[in-house]
Enzyme design. Sequence first.
Site, PDB file in Angstrom:
ATOM      1  N   ARG A  28      45.252  52.316  55.268  1.00 13.25           N
ATOM      2  CA  ARG A  28      44.467  53.246  56.102  1.00 13.25           C
ATOM      3  C   ARG A  28      43.833  52.533  57.299  1.00 13.25           C
ATOM      4  O   ARG A  28      43.723  53.113  58.380  1.00 13.25           O
ATOM      5  CB  ARG A  28      43.426  53.950  55.244  1.00 13.25           C
ATOM      6  CG  ARG A  28      44.128  54.826  54.201  1.00 13.25           C
ATOM      7  CD  ARG A  28      43.407  56.068  53.848  1.00 13.25           C
ATOM      8  NE  ARG A  28      44.328  56.958  53.154  1.00 13.25           N
ATOM      9  CZ  ARG A  28      43.971  57.829  52.226  1.00 13.25           C
ATOM     10  NH1 ARG A  28      42.708  57.957  51.876  1.00 13.25           N
ATOM     11  NH2 ARG A  28      44.871  58.620  51.671  1.00 13.25           N
ATOM     12  N   THR A 129      42.670  38.828  41.395  1.00 10.63           N
ATOM     13  CA  THR A 129      42.926  38.211  40.085  1.00 10.63           C
ATOM     14  C   THR A 129      41.710  38.458  39.197  1.00 10.63           C
ATOM     15  O   THR A 129      40.572  38.413  39.684  1.00 10.63           O
ATOM     16  CB  THR A 129      43.192  36.690  40.183  1.00 10.63           C
ATOM     17  OG1 THR A 129      43.055  36.111  38.871  1.00 10.63           O
ATOM     18  CG2 THR A 129      42.241  35.962  41.112  1.00 10.63           C
ATOM     19  N   ASP A 133      38.608  32.758  39.805  1.00 13.62           N
ATOM     20  CA  ASP A 133      38.645  31.297  39.924  1.00 13.62           C
ATOM     21  C   ASP A 133      39.005  30.810  41.330  1.00 13.62           C
ATOM     22  O   ASP A 133      39.461  29.683  41.499  1.00 13.62           O
ATOM     23  CB  ASP A 133      39.675  30.730  38.919  1.00 13.62           C
ATOM     24  CG  ASP A 133      41.061  31.319  39.137  1.00 13.62           C
ATOM     25  OD1 ASP A 133      41.199  32.308  39.870  1.00 13.62           O
ATOM     26  OD2 ASP A 133      42.021  30.783  38.552  1.00 13.62           O
ATOM     27  N   SER A 219      26.502  37.893  10.768  1.00 12.88           N
ATOM     28  CA  SER A 219      27.791  37.893  11.463  1.00 12.88           C
ATOM     29  C   SER A 219      27.625  37.157  12.787  1.00 12.88           C
ATOM     30  O   SER A 219      26.498  36.966  13.257  1.00 12.88           O
ATOM     31  CB  SER A 219      28.249  39.326  11.728  1.00 12.88           C
ATOM     32  OG  SER A 219      27.371  39.939  12.639  1.00 12.88           O
TER      33      SER A 219
HETATM   34  O1  F6P Z   1      45.820  35.115  36.316  1.00 13.77           O
HETATM   35  C1  F6P Z   1      45.649  36.267  35.558  1.00 13.77           C
HETATM   36  C2  F6P Z   1      46.099  36.045  34.136  1.00 13.77           C
HETATM   37  O2  F6P Z   1      45.877  37.251  33.419  1.00 13.77           O
HETATM   38  C3  F6P Z   1      45.453  34.862  33.420  1.00 13.77           C
HETATM   39  O3  F6P Z   1      44.165  35.149  32.962  1.00 13.77           O
HETATM   40  C4  F6P Z   1      46.458  34.596  32.342  1.00 13.77           C
HETATM   41  O4  F6P Z   1      46.422  33.245  31.946  1.00 13.77           O
HETATM   42  C5  F6P Z   1      47.776  34.918  33.003  1.00 13.77           C
HETATM   43  O5  F6P Z   1      47.493  35.766  34.095  1.00 13.77           O
HETATM   44  C6  F6P Z   1      48.783  35.585  32.107  1.00 13.77           C
HETATM   45  O6  F6P Z   1      49.961  35.747  32.820  1.00 13.77           O
HETATM   46  P1  F6P Z   1      51.201  36.630  32.335  1.00 13.77           P
HETATM   47  O7  F6P Z   1      50.841  38.068  32.559  1.00 13.77           O
HETATM   48  O8  F6P Z   1      52.316  36.197  33.203  1.00 13.77           O
HETATM   49  O9  F6P Z   1      51.396  36.356  30.877  1.00 13.77           O
END
Ligand code: F6P
Length: 325
Positions: A28, A129, A133, A219
């Site tokens: 957009r 992501t 990180d 627990s």
């Molecule tokens: O980077 C995102 C992520 O979900 C990580 O937390 C994890 O290690 C990885 O991707 C898993 O990747 P895939 O979906 O290829 O198994």
Amino acid sequence: MANIKRIGVLTSGGDAPGMNATIRAVVRTAIFYDIEVYGIYKGYNGLIDNEFKKLKSKSVRDIVHRGGTFLKSSRSDRFRTPEGRQQAYENLKKNEIDALIVIGGDGSFMGAGIFSKEHDIPCIGLPGTIDNDMFGTDFTIGYDTALNTVVEAIDKIKDTAGSHERMFLVEVMGRDAGFIALTAGIATGAEAIFIPEVENQVDTLLDTLKEGKVEEKSSSIIIVAEGSKGGVNEIAKQVKDLYPHLDIRVNVLGHMQRGGSPTAFDRFLASRMGVAAVEALLDDQRSIMVGYVNHEIVHVPFNKTIKKQRNLDGGLMKVAKVLSI
Ligand code: F6P
């Protein structure tokens, strides 16, 4: 203003909630500035296989709240090769695309950086992501949603842990980083949190168990980031060997952490970043990631965000420990 008439947008790497909202904002904003937009399907693989489709404003209607990415995503081995990138470049030329917006993580930006240099194509990255990180941004798109998903799941596990007086070790995602684990641990009141950034955590847990603090509770919840040394099953085994009377269960949350409707924050972040990415291109920027620091949009060169590691706030481990007794 840069002379950009047509751009491509793709999602790459592991998907994250909010990617659709990001694509919508890119499309957009481009249309607002009279730029045509092509969606490139299946990440860099689609760039190599010429899977392009023109997107209009209505192509991104009704997706701001949807999880996943309608453009689909991939981790492309072919784009790591010069031949793959050459093919990708030829497709961009064929489709008369002047610049690229890549939504993904650091691996995706590394590819974009090399591609941009090799073929003189402006590329802008948007951090998508769940791992949070990336150096140069306080938050990545998808992290807040994943965090809330993890907290909701752990709250439920706590119910059954309490009923059966069990110890649960819950593995969460994050690749080599502990952002999800640490924040979720504080938010759910976990008794212990294992993250890749801290060493000798098994010893610390065993010491805590020796003090009897965990056993005083009927627990307990222990959160283990997937990149932690030893892994969740090994940690569970070590505890069980020393404390056989403990009724222990292991729960791996897995890919459900990547799904679901994005939170308000992720939609907001995705929208701001998407606008900023197109404006950065118009401002002649290239090879930068759009970040969000102290509630402001920033531009971070690819080589900085790829090379530098984002550090966790060390003080948060103390917060978790103080509150867990
Ligand atoms: O980077 C995102 C992520 O979900 C990580 O937390 C994890 O290690 C990885 O991707 C898993 O990747 P895939 O979906 O290829 O198994």
